[in-house]
Every structure is written in C-alpha cells, then in structure tokens.
Design an enzyme around this catalytic site. Sequence first.
Site, short mmCIF file in Angstrom:
data_model
loop_
_atom_site.label_atom_id
_atom_site.label_comp_id
_atom_site.label_asym_id
_atom_site.label_seq_id
_atom_site.Cartn_x
_atom_site.Cartn_y
_atom_site.Cartn_z
N ASP A 103 -18.99 14.94 42.38
CA ASP A 103 -19.01 14.18 41.41
C ASP A 103 -19.60 12.89 41.12
OD1 ASP A 103 -16.21 13.96 39.26
OD2 ASP A 103 -17.58 12.28 39.51
N SER A 142 -13.60 23.88 25.41
CA SER A 142 -12.50 22.93 24.95
C SER A 142 -12.07 23.68 23.67
CB SER A 142 -12.93 21.75 24.47
OG SER A 142 -12.39 20.64 24.30
N ALA A 143 -11.52 23.63 23.29
CA ALA A 143 -10.36 23.76 21.76
C ALA A 143 -11.16 23.47 20.07
CB ALA A 143 -8.78 23.72 21.38
N TYR A 188 -19.85 15.23 20.73
CA TYR A 188 -19.72 16.12 22.24
C TYR A 188 -18.94 16.86 22.01
CZ TYR A 188 -15.29 17.37 25.51
OH TYR A 188 -14.10 18.65 26.03
N LYS A 213 -19.78 21.25 24.62
CA LYS A 213 -19.89 22.78 24.31
C LYS A 213 -19.70 23.59 23.68
CE LYS A 213 -16.91 20.34 27.37
NZ LYS A 213 -17.12 20.65 28.65
N ARG A 261 -7.16 8.80 11.67
CA ARG A 261 -8.30 8.94 12.51
C ARG A 261 -9.63 9.56 12.18
NH1 ARG A 261 -8.18 9.52 18.97
NH2 ARG A 261 -7.34 11.65 18.21
P1 NAD Z 1 -12.58 13.12 33.82
O1 NAD Z 1 -13.23 12.54 32.82
O2 NAD Z 1 -11.61 13.48 33.99
O3 NAD Z 1 -13.36 14.44 35.06
C1 NAD Z 1 -14.55 15.00 34.75
C2 NAD Z 1 -15.61 14.47 35.60
O4 NAD Z 1 -16.88 15.05 35.84
C3 NAD Z 1 -15.56 12.72 35.94
O5 NAD Z 1 -15.15 13.02 37.65
C4 NAD Z 1 -16.67 12.35 36.22
O6 NAD Z 1 -17.20 11.26 36.78
C5 NAD Z 1 -17.23 13.46 36.03
N1 NAD Z 1 -19.12 14.00 36.15
C6 NAD Z 1 -19.39 13.81 34.76
N2 NAD Z 1 -20.59 13.85 34.30
C7 NAD Z 1 -20.83 13.86 35.78
C8 NAD Z 1 -22.21 14.71 36.39
N3 NAD Z 1 -23.32 14.36 35.23
N4 NAD Z 1 -22.31 14.38 37.59
C9 NAD Z 1 -21.49 15.04 38.61
N5 NAD Z 1 -20.37 14.28 37.85
C10 NAD Z 1 -20.15 13.86 36.61
O7 NAD Z 1 -12.09 14.81 32.34
P2 NAD Z 1 -11.10 15.77 32.89
O8 NAD Z 1 -10.74 15.77 31.36
O9 NAD Z 1 -10.66 15.91 34.02
O10 NAD Z 1 -12.00 17.11 31.88
C11 NAD Z 1 -12.47 18.39 32.72
C12 NAD Z 1 -13.84 18.45 31.69
O11 NAD Z 1 -12.88 20.05 31.09
C13 NAD Z 1 -14.30 17.95 30.86
O12 NAD Z 1 -15.78 19.21 30.32
C14 NAD Z 1 -14.07 18.19 29.77
O13 NAD Z 1 -15.18 18.29 28.37
C15 NAD Z 1 -13.26 19.36 28.96
N6 NAD Z 1 -11.84 19.13 28.68
C16 NAD Z 1 -10.96 18.31 29.08
C17 NAD Z 1 -10.06 17.95 27.94
C18 NAD Z 1 -9.23 16.87 28.18
O14 NAD Z 1 -8.31 16.85 27.17
N7 NAD Z 1 -9.25 16.23 29.47
C19 NAD Z 1 -9.79 19.11 27.01
C20 NAD Z 1 -11.42 20.41 27.04
C21 NAD Z 1 -12.06 19.72 27.89
C1 WQD Z 2 -2.98 14.15 19.45
C2 WQD Z 2 -2.82 13.80 18.42
C3 WQD Z 2 -4.07 12.32 16.85
C4 WQD Z 2 -3.81 8.79 20.30
C5 WQD Z 2 -8.74 15.24 22.16
C6 WQD Z 2 -10.42 16.16 21.20
C7 WQD Z 2 -10.26 17.48 21.86
C8 WQD Z 2 -9.90 17.64 23.71
C9 WQD Z 2 -8.37 16.83 23.77
C10 WQD Z 2 -12.02 17.50 24.92
C11 WQD Z 2 -3.60 13.61 16.78
C12 WQD Z 2 -2.39 11.53 17.74
C13 WQD Z 2 -3.55 10.03 19.38
C14 WQD Z 2 -3.15 7.62 19.04
C15 WQD Z 2 -1.52 8.57 17.37
N1 WQD Z 2 -10.98 16.73 24.68
N2 WQD Z 2 -3.11 10.19 18.64
N3 WQD Z 2 -2.24 7.94 18.26
O1 WQD Z 2 -7.27 14.73 19.24
O2 WQD Z 2 -6.02 16.99 19.98
O3 WQD Z 2 -8.27 16.00 21.05
O4 WQD Z 2 -8.97 15.46 23.77
O5 WQD Z 2 -12.71 18.58 24.82
O6 WQD Z 2 -11.88 17.59 21.72
O7 WQD Z 2 -11.11 15.62 20.27
O8 WQD Z 2 -6.76 14.72 21.59
O9 WQD Z 2 -4.59 12.79 22.25
O10 WQD Z 2 -6.49 12.26 21.33
O11 WQD Z 2 -4.78 13.31 19.72
O12 WQD Z 2 -1.38 9.20 16.72
O13 WQD Z 2 -3.20 6.85 20.44
O14 WQD Z 2 -2.04 12.21 18.39
O15 WQD Z 2 -3.80 11.93 16.34
O16 WQD Z 2 -2.21 14.10 15.65
P1 WQD Z 2 -7.03 15.41 20.09
P2 WQD Z 2 -5.40 13.61 21.27
#
Ligand code: NAD
Ligand code: WQD
Length: 343
Positions: free
Chosen positions: A32, A125-126, A149, A153, A293
Amino acid sequence: MAYVLVTGGTGFIGSHTVVELIKAGRDVLIVDSLINSKKTVLDQIKKITGVKPKFIKADLVDENAVTRIFTDNEIDSVIHFAGLKAVGESVKIPLMYYQNNLISTLNILNNMLAHGVDKLVFSSSATVYGDPASVPIREDFPLSATNPYGRTKLMIEQILSDMAKAIPHVRFSVLRYFNPIGAHESGHLGEDPRGIPNNLVPYVARVAAGILPQVNVFGNDYKTHDGTGVRDYIHVVDLARAHLAALKRLDETNETIERFNIGTGKGYSVLDVIHAYEKAAGVKIPYVITERRSGDIDACYADPTKAKEILHWEAEYDLDRMCRDSVRFLEMYPEGIPEDASF
Ligand code: NAD
Ligand code: WQD
C-alpha cells in the site's frame, strides 16, 4: 506457503479482508502507498489476529517497485484493492484516477504473467451498472459509467476480459461490491476516511457522534418507498469473506473469468439508514432535505444469487448490525485510528 498479495491492504475493505485471510491461516503480504490509509492499521490487525502481516510501502504505479515485489516474494495469488475511489474527485482530477487505477493494475498484470502468478481477485463496483433499467441487478445487465472513477473500473474489467480470452491459464474473479459499510466487531478496524466523508454512513456516523451538525439528505423525490435514494448496504466483514470464497473458487474452476455481485439483495433508503443508525447509537440524528447530488440514481441493489450458487457465499449481517459495529468503532476511535504507533 506462498503469499496472498493484498494491494490496498491497509484500506477499509483490504484491512478487513486481511483479518479474514489471517484467520483462515493464509500468509499475507500487504502492499500500500498509504495515500488513503495509515500504517498503524497493521497494529490494529495484530490486535485482532495476533499477527502483524508483512507490509511493503510502495506506489503500484511505480513499475520497478512492483517488479521488485514480485521478484523478491513468492506470490500465490493477488487480491487487488488498491485504487482511488472518490467519485467527485475523479470528475475534478480525471487524469490522476486513470493514471493511478489503470497503471497500477497494468503493472500487476504484467508481473503476474512474468512470474507465473495466475489468480487475481479484482475490486470492481456496482457503479459499472450505471443507471440500471431495473432492480435487482444481475451480472448480465448492460454496463456503463457516468464518471472517470467508474470508467476506470469498466476499463479494468475489459482488460481482464481480453486477457482471459487470450491466456488459457489465468483465473480472474471480478467482485462488484455494492455499498460496503460497518466495521470489525472488535471495534479496532473501520472506515476511517480523511477529511469530511462523501459517503452516507461515515457522514451519518459523524453526525451521531456530534462531530458534524446534521445530515444532508440529497433529495426526497426519487422513485423509492420514501423518496430518498435506495442502496444495497453490505457489512464490510461479509464483503471480506466473499474474497476468501473467490480465492477458493479460483483454485477449483476452469473458468478464466467470472463476475459476481457482492451485496445483500436488500435495498434501504437514506432515511432507513438514518433511523437504523439512531437506534444503534441511541441518539437523534438531525437531517435536512437538500438538492439531489449530481449523478445519483433512484435505486441500486443486487441480485446476489450467482455468488450464492457459485461462490457458496452470502451476506449474514443485517443493517442494524452494520450500524452497531460502525457505532462501536467510532466510540473507540472518535478521531479515527491514530497515525502514531505509540497509542
Ligand atoms: P480505501 O481507500 O480505504 O483503500 C484503498 C487502498 O489503496 C488505500 O489504502 C490506498 O492507500 C491504497 N492505494 C491507492 N492507490 C494506490 C497505489 N497506486 N499504490 C498502492 N496503494 C494504493 O478504499 P476501500 O473502500 O477499501 O476500497 C477498496 C477497493 O474497492 C477500491 O478499488 C475501490 O474502488 C473498491 N470499491 C470500494 C467501494 C466502497 O464504497 N468503499 C465500493 C465498490 C468498490
Ligand atoms: C448513498 C445514498 C446518496 C451522502 C458510492 C459510489 C459507488 C461506490 C459506493 C465505489 C445516495 C445519499 C449520501 C450524504 C445523502 N463506491 N447521501 N447524503 O453514491 O451509492 O455509491 O459509494 O465504487 O461507486 O458512487 O454511496 O454513500 O455516497 O450514497 O443523502 O451526505 O446516500 O444520495 O442515495 P453511492 P453514498
């Protein structure tokens, strides 16, 4: 035993997955850059598991660094979490997102081929379903993206599909996460975003804790049961366990690539989440309805049947449990996990 290489392993989902891997007896190597996480997460993992995993601080965009990691360590499989994930930021600084998310993945894939590592679980991601025509969403729904973003993906999924067609021995598992929330039940790990959170639950958590004044509910005129946006919230530990199921599947299958929805299959509105959090925290959570948003959709929740049938995985924890674990983490670490190891 060879390592499971966990990129982004000090991040939110990565750290919880490392805990589950260690509990399952796997040797873990975390890489990381710490751009969005703290090194002290390693001590938190040790508090829970008794094991401090091997850690290399490196930016995966650095080709030489990635080559060194693969040359110096025996790697069995890769779980690739590392990436930047803030949707709004990706619209403002798209090049940084393409550079970071794509180049790091290409460096990993090149080194996997060069070093005979053939199993990868990828964090998708969804968001790759864009604005779906209907819910629940199945894996064969059309894919699209509405922001840089999401496009990273989609592009990575496409790269993996092309490689899977060309190279018969690779095994890729693409996990499309819905909305991960919650925290480890010990309270020692949780979502620890830098600055003011963008996502709903970390925001609600900070209002409940009195750190922020009120929740802004982004619109109440969506086509949902109460007008506020509906999402499929999944406990991060359930999500972590899906990665172990995916790794097991990679050892057993002849499919070169498979894609799975990782969600609960249940949709909850913003107001449902606020009310569940109020119950868990035992406080009233003030909120105001504001403008929508940009880019947000009415409803997004999974049909998780494929993961159940093929990975033999399904989510166990409900929304109340997700909120309770989140509350516990914030009670134990109101300022987040300290940066300094001497706490
Ligand atoms: P996070 O930011 O907590 O973790 C990602 C980690 O990757 C961080 O620790 C960051 O320091 C590290 N990182 C980023 N770029 C890097 C690089 N170039 N080299 C080395 N390390 C690097 O995020 P998370 O929520 O744990 O998400 C993990 C994965 O899941 C991501 O790929 C994210 O896109 C995906 N994802 C997250 C969500 C969500 O809502 N949290 C939803 C769908 C998909
Ligand atoms: C959830 C709901 C907002 C904040 C995002 C990324 C998605 C994935 C997960 C990585 C929505 C509402 C939010 C606030 C609110 N990440 N909201 N007030 O948008 O479903 O998904 O994170 O892959 O790609 O787009 O998640 O938690 O931001 O929002 O009313 O202050 O809450 O409108 O309906 P989202 P979220």
